[in-house]
Design a protein around this motif. Structure first.
Motif, PDB file in Angstrom:
ATOM      1  N   UNK A  41      11.105  16.754 -17.339  1.00 47.95           N
ATOM      2  CA  UNK A  41      12.343  16.126 -17.787  1.00 47.95           C
ATOM      3  C   UNK A  41      12.063  14.755 -18.370  1.00 47.95           C
ATOM      4  N   UNK A  42      12.972  14.228 -19.200  1.00 43.05           N
ATOM      5  CA  UNK A  42      14.167  14.879 -19.715  1.00 43.05           C
ATOM      6  C   UNK A  42      13.811  15.941 -20.753  1.00 43.05           C
ATOM      7  N   UNK A  43      14.694  16.884 -20.927  1.00 43.69           N
ATOM      8  CA  UNK A  43      14.497  17.984 -21.866  1.00 43.69           C
ATOM      9  C   UNK A  43      14.240  17.418 -23.269  1.00 43.69           C
ATOM     10  N   UNK A  44      13.223  17.949 -23.916  1.00 38.06           N
ATOM     11  CA  UNK A  44      12.888  17.506 -25.266  1.00 38.06           C
ATOM     12  C   UNK A  44      11.919  16.337 -25.324  1.00 38.06           C
ATOM     13  N   UNK A  45      11.831  15.569 -24.257  1.00 39.10           N
ATOM     14  CA  UNK A  45      10.917  14.420 -24.211  1.00 39.10           C
ATOM     15  C   UNK A  45      10.443  14.206 -22.778  1.00 39.10           C
ATOM     16  N   UNK A  46       9.766  15.204 -22.184  1.00 41.99           N
ATOM     17  CA  UNK A  46       9.392  15.079 -20.780  1.00 41.99           C
ATOM     18  C   UNK A  46       8.429  13.919 -20.523  1.00 41.99           C
ATOM     19  N   UNK A  47       8.698  13.228 -19.436  1.00 40.30           N
ATOM     20  CA  UNK A  47       7.866  12.102 -19.021  1.00 40.30           C
ATOM     21  C   UNK A  47       6.795  12.634 -18.063  1.00 40.30           C
ATOM     22  N   UNK A  48       5.545  12.504 -18.464  1.00 41.98           N
ATOM     23  CA  UNK A  48       4.427  13.002 -17.662  1.00 41.98           C
ATOM     24  C   UNK A  48       3.471  11.866 -17.318  1.00 41.98           C
TER      25      UNK A  48
END
Length: 149
Positions: A41-48
């Motif tokens: 998440x967030x959808x479309x730009x996941x924070x990893x």
């Protein structure tokens, strides 16, 4: 030389010393847990973690965690290091959704000011353990309306 009776007991014990008992109040410090980290998440730009590493945010995150781990929960809140909310943010105020692996009734909050003003880590508190759930370098966990702009 005086004749001593070696069988007589002494008035004090040999090789012992009474220590003054020092009582120190131990404060319970905040600790962090990453078992519930959601990197989808967030959808479309996941924070990893990898993304945070590439953006040079991982070292500031670890430094902030190190700093906050020296505080009690009360101190962390009073010093505005941690901010807590009653519930998960409403849908209109977040780009995240409540993950299924996290109980519904947890006490949500954020670790603020990571690598500047914007970076935060969202999670929940159980006793004195902050469970990190989301990495949020764009402040999308709880989007607030801009004031005076």
């Amino acid at each position: 030389m005086a004749n001593r009776d070696r069988n007589k007991s002494f008035s004090r014990k040999e090789r012992t010393r009474e220590e003054a008992e020092i009582k120190t109040a131990q404060k319970t410090l905040i600790s962090f847990n990453f078992k519930d980290l959601d990197q989808t998440q967030p959808t479309g730009n996941p924070q990893t973690i990898a993304l945070w590493h590439q953006a040079n945010m991982l070292a500031p995150l670890l430094e902030r965690i190190r700093q906050v781990c020296q505080l009690s929960r009360t101190e962390a809140v009073q010093q505005q290091q941690l901010k807590f909310y009653d519930n998960f943010p409403p849908k209109k105020s977040t780009d995240f959704f409540h993950p299924g692996h996290v109980p519904q009734d947890v006490y949500w909050g954020v670790l603020k000011n990571i690598g500047g003003q914007v970076g935060t880590v969202a999670g929940y508190l159980v006793e004195d353990v902050f469970h990190v759930v989301f990495l949020d370098m764009e402040h999308k966990f709880w989007i607030s309306e801009k004031k005076n702009t």
